[in-house]
Design a protein around this motif. Sequence first.
Motif, PDB file in Angstrom:
ATOM      1  N   VAL A  94       9.458 -84.995  50.224  1.00  0.00           N
ATOM      2  CA  VAL A  94       9.839 -84.973  49.287  1.00  0.00           C
ATOM      3  C   VAL A  94       9.216 -83.094  48.694  1.00  0.00           C
ATOM      4  O   VAL A  94       9.692 -82.295  47.875  1.00  0.00           O
ATOM      5  CB  VAL A  94      10.356 -85.584  48.012  1.00  0.00           C
ATOM      6  N   GLN A  98       9.823 -79.083  47.556  1.00  0.00           N
ATOM      7  CA  GLN A  98       9.733 -78.486  46.633  1.00  0.00           C
ATOM      8  C   GLN A  98       9.605 -76.826  46.024  1.00  0.00           C
ATOM      9  O   GLN A  98       9.226 -76.548  47.157  1.00  0.00           O
ATOM     10  CB  GLN A  98       8.417 -79.231  45.459  1.00  0.00           C
ATOM     11  N   VAL A 104      13.995 -79.470  44.085  1.00  0.00           N
ATOM     12  CA  VAL A 104      13.869 -79.574  45.265  1.00  0.00           C
ATOM     13  C   VAL A 104      14.847 -79.402  46.414  1.00  0.00           C
ATOM     14  O   VAL A 104      15.656 -79.369  45.930  1.00  0.00           O
ATOM     15  CB  VAL A 104      13.392 -81.726  45.014  1.00  0.00           C
TER      16      VAL A 104
END
Length: 281
Positions: A94, A98, A104
């Motif tokens: 994750v 970004q 994201v």
Amino acid sequence: MQDASIRTVLGLDFKEMGNRNITEAGKLALNPEDSQRPIFLLHLGTKANILFDSGIRTIGELSERMLSDGHSLARLSGIGEATIQLTRRRLAAVDKAQRADGFVDWDDFAVKAGLVLTPSSAVGSGAAFLSALPEVYEHIKETRGNELSRRVLSDRLLVGDRRSSTMEEIGDQSASPVTRERVRQLQRGLQKELSNALLDDTYGANPLHFRTSFVEYWKLIRRELVKGAANTSLKFIGLGLAELLSVKYGDLEPHMPFIALVIFSDRSRQTILWEIFGDQA
């Protein structure tokens, strides 16, 4: 919390990251929209249900818990070191996905997490949505290791306007024959699983991840189809959907059974389900 402690808990490469996505409070600096996304988006399998039931329901809450006291998760019944390590890897993916604007890129997350991203190209029109469906069907089947699941998908859920096998036939012809009821349960489970992923960003253990632009078309279709009357026919719905997507009904028609099965997985349109299957769905 010191950087070294955060690094130990989450397992992120801070030298590579430059600490750019860690707040002073010691958690991933997610924007509010991504922070509130359900933990099921991370493909944590059935263990996500345990986390959810313990009160950890969003990605923001999970990242904060992992960075503050990640090992406390091991005190939850059913959560072991393998789940904690998987969670670390998913949160690291994750972070790496970004964008500069703080949001994201969930397609990039899937790639960095080692998931199977489908379809292979972004979807930007109704015609592109239809063109992507055959590839998606193949990926759905390919990511199933169970022969019976693949048969149910091939002969019940991912075919055109006629079912090629009854539940009895599938059960009887299985390498290890099973009952019609077992096939029905499996079919309902697969139907619900696909619906959850395509409509609600809810994934289980399966490694298949649907591209964001593809999912957006499913959510658009749901908004329009749920407006229909309970006894509306599949063809009537398809004609309206063809207009919505700016495609020919003849091109859309072969895919209408699958679309309806995903949208109406809650069995809210029994007449349509009967029209698709002919036998009990």
